[in-house]
Structure formats: structure tokens, C-alpha cells
Design a protein around this motif. Structure first.
Motif, PDB file in Angstrom:
ATOM      1  N   GLN A  87      42.791 -43.657 -62.261  1.00 32.24           N
ATOM      2  CA  GLN A  87      42.585 -45.822 -62.675  1.00 32.24           C
ATOM      3  C   GLN A  87      43.974 -45.684 -63.899  1.00 32.24           C
ATOM      4  OE1 GLN A  87      39.511 -47.634 -64.571  1.00 32.24           O
ATOM      5  NE2 GLN A  87      38.243 -46.522 -63.180  1.00 32.24           N
ATOM      6  N   PRO A  88      44.411 -46.360 -64.440  1.00 32.71           N
ATOM      7  CA  PRO A  88      44.472 -48.215 -64.047  1.00 32.71           C
ATOM      8  C   PRO A  88      44.932 -48.509 -62.659  1.00 32.71           C
ATOM      9  CG  PRO A  88      45.601 -47.588 -66.097  1.00 32.71           C
ATOM     10  CD  PRO A  88      45.790 -46.470 -64.890  1.00 32.71           C
ATOM     11  N   TYR A  90      45.322 -52.663 -60.639  1.00 36.52           N
ATOM     12  CA  TYR A  90      45.959 -53.244 -60.510  1.00 36.52           C
ATOM     13  C   TYR A  90      45.704 -54.427 -59.696  1.00 36.52           C
ATOM     14  CZ  TYR A  90      50.124 -55.757 -59.201  1.00 36.52           C
ATOM     15  OH  TYR A  90      51.233 -56.369 -59.228  1.00 36.52           O
ATOM     16  N   ILE A  97      47.275 -58.314 -63.215  1.00 38.61           N
ATOM     17  CA  ILE A  97      45.939 -57.655 -64.630  1.00 38.61           C
ATOM     18  C   ILE A  97      45.945 -55.581 -63.981  1.00 38.61           C
ATOM     19  CG2 ILE A  97      43.487 -57.520 -65.284  1.00 38.61           C
ATOM     20  CD1 ILE A  97      43.768 -60.674 -64.038  1.00 38.61           C
ATOM     21  N   LEU A  99      43.680 -52.566 -65.129  1.00 37.36           N
ATOM     22  CA  LEU A  99      42.560 -52.609 -65.727  1.00 37.36           C
ATOM     23  C   LEU A  99      42.062 -50.996 -65.676  1.00 37.36           C
ATOM     24  CD1 LEU A  99      39.316 -54.365 -64.733  1.00 37.36           C
ATOM     25  CD2 LEU A  99      39.209 -52.190 -64.486  1.00 37.36           C
ATOM     26  N   HIS A 101      38.275 -48.531 -66.717  1.00 39.32           N
ATOM     27  CA  HIS A 101      36.250 -49.154 -66.684  1.00 39.32           C
ATOM     28  C   HIS A 101      36.026 -47.671 -67.694  1.00 39.32           C
ATOM     29  CE1 HIS A 101      33.396 -49.178 -64.486  1.00 39.32           C
ATOM     30  NE2 HIS A 101      32.108 -49.343 -65.664  1.00 39.32           N
ATOM     31  N   LEU A 133      37.478 -54.935 -61.311  1.00 40.95           N
ATOM     32  CA  LEU A 133      38.464 -55.909 -61.505  1.00 40.95           C
ATOM     33  C   LEU A 133      38.976 -56.710 -60.324  1.00 40.95           C
ATOM     34  CD1 LEU A 133      41.495 -56.107 -62.315  1.00 40.95           C
ATOM     35  CD2 LEU A 133      43.044 -54.078 -60.867  1.00 40.95           C
ATOM     36  N   ILE A 171      35.992 -52.170 -71.042  1.00 35.08           N
ATOM     37  CA  ILE A 171      37.483 -52.749 -70.328  1.00 35.08           C
ATOM     38  C   ILE A 171      38.251 -52.835 -70.761  1.00 35.08           C
ATOM     39  CG2 ILE A 171      37.763 -53.994 -68.741  1.00 35.08           C
ATOM     40  CD1 ILE A 171      35.865 -52.326 -67.647  1.00 35.08           C
ATOM     41  N   SER A 173      42.344 -53.886 -70.249  1.00 32.61           N
ATOM     42  CA  SER A 173      42.938 -54.461 -69.277  1.00 32.61           C
ATOM     43  C   SER A 173      44.151 -55.998 -70.137  1.00 32.61           C
ATOM     44  CB  SER A 173      42.613 -55.538 -68.361  1.00 32.61           C
ATOM     45  OG  SER A 173      41.817 -56.794 -68.860  1.00 32.61           O
TER      46      SER A 173
END
Length: 515
Positions: A87-88, A90, A97, A99, A101, A133, A171, A173
Motif C-alpha cells: 500500500q497505498p 489508488y 483517491i 488510501l 489501511h 478503497l 484509514i 487517504s
């Protein structure tokens, strides 16, 4: 369990996020990623490995912008070798966005199916974070009218996420062109906190898994994010907050205090170090009750997380406290390493028993917990090899008897040494002369002694109570079957290919327009 951070600043955030991830490295050592927002453009870099290995100077230069998020990943079942699941994440619509988690969704498979059949969204990996997401993106789309996005629409979208999603989730984001969004599940299982930094240009903000990441980069700790609450920081640096859940309640994961969090962090108003001292107090009382006639010459911790408890045990028992195990600090945390064989090998690489502290002594070893028993068995054998006369093993946590489905890698009962066994049977399996576990009620009291406002905990691995209300015996059976099922030949080959190419790096430059 992962570590997440989001920053909104008046200067480039890439170094701030990098420094914060270093402070959260204990929460995940499998993969790391940073995504920044530079106007309407996202820049992302992520790969398998620890923070210091993933990011080089050229990577940091490719991450411009004054807002961004980052994550260090701790994999649950099956994702350890998948760089695509770093992660993140997209998604390009609506607005764009990114994100990150921390947690685990218990209904992610159902949501993934709904995303395809009803919402017409494609999920490219088996990560529940990518599902989350897309749920958020769908709810943002439903909550907005026209091209503008205001805090009210953001909070309406988060309320929609709470209604659809089950499990644990903290979260961070960024919505392209609008600002940083952070929120916590209605049960408050995974930690999340806010910090700020007053500058001549205005207030800078950080949202992170633990307070150590806030204070470690020079920000001021403000408060914890409440269960179900959403925090939105717009591009002008204004912080907006709102409760978005219908019936929120604080049920923090108690294993955070036992092992996961750093001792210098404060979670939900509770200093972790103080909890571990209280755990030692209660453990010492039980040792006195259960082993009144057993001679103990010395108390030793397994560094580092059990040290505060061991210190208190020694003080309460009136026994000498010694450091008999030397830790190699360049080996990662064995509990969060994927694979039993890797963990077993890493114990000997990580710890060395100094014979001068063991020879001819009745040694009480204190560890923070016993999960699979592999590490404990190796430690007991090391103590005997170093000349210990007898080995008493004490766990500052209760026996781990049940699977955890909220983001800790304890998914099958067969892997848990205490499941279906008595304390005497476990002692025999790990090779100890005596074994003492903390009581569940005593562990909960250790936290409540410091913050009486916490009435309930997510302590399913100890007491078998799943607070989200959707975890059935059938659900547990299904995830156990999925974990223990043999991989197909193609899956094994794919896993091998991934391992052979673990140095491969992925870099994305995502051009977005808010017009």
C-alpha cells in the motif's frame, strides 16, 4: 496490523512521512509505501521490504507534494510475497483517491462480489484494503453532487462505509484536490491519533497509528481519533471532524498493549509502558499463588517487549533481575514474520543466551505472550544449553486459544499451542519445568487501572468473543480451510517467482485533474 500515517504540511511531506514510517516499522516489516499529492497529481512508490531498504534518494525525489500518506505492511494470511498488495492503493474515480489501511475486513469477500455485480467496480488484488478503497470511492460518488466535494459530503460517504463494512479498520487517504481524510471503525479496534505542528505559515497536521510517530517527528500529540469518527483536513489546513457511526463504542485491541505497540506510545489515553508494568504486577501475584514452593534464583525478560513486565515480576517476587538474552537488533520481530520455518530460524539469529547468567540457576523467563510456541521452545532450549538448572516460563499475556480475524496473523486454531491443551501440556511442549499464564481478567484490569473509561476490549484471541458480531463458527472454519488448503502448482510457481524478484520496484506517476 500495519502502520499508517498521513500528513498535511506547508512544505514537502515526503521526509516527514518517511521518518514517521521508520517510527512505525515495528508494526510491519513486509512492505512499505508512500503516496504524495502535488496539486492535482499523485506520486506513489511502494515495494516489498523495510522502509530503509525500499526508499532511496531517487525515490524520495520522485515524491513531491505537501500532503501524503504512507504505510508499513504486516501481512495476514497469503499476502506476504505479493508486491501488488503493498500500500497505498489508488483509484481514479471519483476525483482520484489514495488510501492506506490498518486492520482486516471480515466481510471483504462479500463486498468484493458486490463491487463487481452491483457497483460495477473491478478489484485487481485479493487485498481487503483495495476493496475498502473502492467502497469509499463508491460512497464518495453517491454523496457528491456536481464537481464539488465539501466536508458534509465526505462525512456522508464515511457513514456509508460504516454501514457496509465489517471488521477492523483505521484509514488514511487523500482525495485529489480536496484534502486528507482519516477515519476509524465504529468499534475502535485499531488505534489512530492526531497531532499538529504550529508554524509561521499555519498549522500542519499528522494522523498516525501511534503517538510515537507524532511526537518522534516533532509534532504535538492532540488526541486519539474516536471510534466511528472521521477527520477531514482540507487543502487550506482546516480540520473538520464528525462522528459518522450510528452506535460507536471503544473496544481497543488488547494485544496492542501486550505486544504490537511501542512502549513509548499512548493508545486511547493509556501509556503502553504503564500497562506492561501492571501486567508484571498481576503476573507476579499469580506466580506466588501457583508456585509458592518453587525456587527462583533470577528473572529474565525476552527483550524487548516483555522487559517492563519482567522488571515488575522481579521486584514483586524479591528476586534478582538479570538480562540473560542478548538481542541482535538487526533481525526483525519474529512474531510478524511469515512462515513457521522462518520464525524458528530467526529466533537463534535474534537472541543469544549468555551462559554466565544461566549456569546452575533456576531461571524464570518472562515473555510478553506465547502464540505458536515455536519461539518459546527455542528460548527454553537456549536457556538449558546455557546451563540453566531449571526453567520456569511465564507469559505476561493469557493463553492465545482462538483465531484473530481483525488483522493479527493468528487465523487457525491448529497453529495456536494453547488451543485445546492444558497449561501442563503446553509446558511440556515448550520444554519448560513450569508454566504460568496471565489471567484474562488481570490483563484487562491492567489497562482499566490506567483508563477506567475503557469498558470493553477486542480480546478475541484470549476470550473467544468477537465484538463485531459477524464472526460465526462457520466463518472461522472457512478461513481455516482457505489458509491450510495446499496451493496449486501455478500458485507455488507464482510465489517462487515473486520471491526471486523481491527486489523489483514499482513506481507510479498518476496524473489527475480536478477540473
Amino acid at each position: 496490523m500495519c502502520g499508517i500515517v498521513g500528513v498535511v504540511s506547508h512544505s514537502p511531506v515526503n521526509q516527514l512521512i518517511y521518518d514517521s514510517l521508520l517510527l512505525l516499522q515495528h508494526r510491519g516489516q513486509d512492505a512499505a509505501g508512500i503516496a504524495t499529492a502535488n496539486g492535482s497529481t499523485f506520486h506513489m512508490y511502494k515495494a516489498n521490504g523495510m522502509v530503509r531498504d525500499v526508499f532511496r534518494t531517487r525515490n524520495m525525489r520522485s515524491l513531491p507534494g505537501t500532503a501524503g500518506i504512507g504505510q508499513v505492511r504486516y501481512p495476514t494470511a497469503g499476502s506476504a510475497s505479493s508486491e501488488e498488495e503493498a500500500q497505498p492503493f489508488y483509484v481514479n474515480a471519483p476525483f482520484g483517491i489514495i488510501l492506506a489501511h490498518n486492520g482486516n475486513l471480515t466481510n471483504w469477500r462479500q463486498l468484493k462480489d458486490e463491487m463487481f455485480r452491483i457497483d460495477r467496480r473491478h478489484i485487481n488484488t485479493n487485498s481487503d484494503s483495495e476493496v475498502l478503497l473502492n467502497v469509499l470511492a463508491h460512497e464518495v460518488q453517491l454523496a457528491t453532487s456536481g464537481l464539488q466535494l465539501d466536508p458534509a459530503a465526505v462525512f456522508k460517504a464515511v457513514a456509508g462505509v460504516h454501514r457496509r463494512v465489517r471488521g477492523s479498520y483505521a484509514i488514511v487517504s487523500v482525495i485529489a484536490g480536496y484534502g486528507l481524510l482519516a477515519f476509524r471503525d465504529p468499534f475502535g479496534i485499531r488505534p489512530l491519533c492526531i497531532g499538529k505542528n504550529e508554524t509561521a505559515q499555519g498549522v500542519e497536521w499528522i494522523v498516525a497509528s501511534e503517538s510515537v510517530a507524532v511526537e518522534g517527528i516533532g509534532f504535538e500529540f492532540v488526541r486519539d481519533v474516536a471510534p466511528g469518527e472521521a477527520i477531514f483536513i482540507d487543502n487550506e489546513g482546516n480540520l473538520h471532524s464528525q462522528q459518522c457511526a450510528e452506535s460507536p463504542s471503544l473496544n481497543p485491541c488488547i494485544f496492542e498493549y501486550v505486544y504490537l505497540a511501542r512502549p513509548d506510545s499512548c493508545l486511547d489515553g493509556v501509556p503502553v509502558y504503564n500497562v506492561r508494568l501492571r501486567m508484571g504486577d498481576y503476573l507476579a501475584e499469580k506466580i506466588k499463588r501457583e508456585l509458592p514452593d518453587v525456587r527462583i534464583d533470577v528473572v529474565m525478560p525476552i527483550p524487548d517487549s516483555s522487559r517492563p513486565a519482567a522488571m515488575q515480576v522481579a521486584a514483586k517476587l524479591g528476586v534478582e533481575y538479570r538480562e540473560g538474552f542478548f538481542k541482535n537488533r538487526y533481525v526483525g520481530r519474529t512474531f510478524i514474520m511469515p512462515g513457521q520455518a522462518v520464525r524458528k530460524k530467526s529466533v537463534r539469529q535474534k537472541l543469544n543466551a549468555m551462559a554466565i547468567e544461566f549456569k546452575g540457576k533456576n531461571v524464570l523467563i518472562v515473555d510478553d505472550s506465547i502464540v505458536r510456541g515455536t519461539t518459546s521452545h527455542e528460548i527454553v532450549q537456549m536457556a538449558r544449553d546455557a546451563g540453566a538448572k531449571s526453567v520456569i516460563f511465564a507469559s505476561a499475556a493469557p493463553p492465545v486459544k482462538f483465531p484473530n480475524v481483525y488483522g493479527i496473523d493468528m487465523p487457525t486454531r491448529g497453529e495456536l499451542v494453547a488451543h485445546g491443551r492444558t497449561d501442563e501440556e503446553v509446558a511440556k511442549m515448550i520444554g519448560a519445568d513450569h508454566l504460568v499464564y496471565q489471567d484474562v481478567d488481570a490483563l484487562k484490569r491492567a489497562v482499566r487501572d490506567i483508563n477506567p473509561a475503557i469498558s470493553r476490549f477486542e480480546a478475541s484471541c484470549f476470550d473467544g468473543e468477537y465484538i463485531t458480531g459477524d464472526v460465526t463458527p462457520e466463518y472461522l472454519d472457512a478461513i481455516e480451510r482457505a489458509r491450510t488448503a495446499p496451493a496449486s502448482q501455478s500458485e507455488r510457481e507464482s510465489a517462487g517467482d515473486t520471491a526471486d524478484n523481491s527486489v523489483v520496484r514499482s513506481q507510479l506517476h498518476l496524473q489527475l485533474s480536478t477540473e
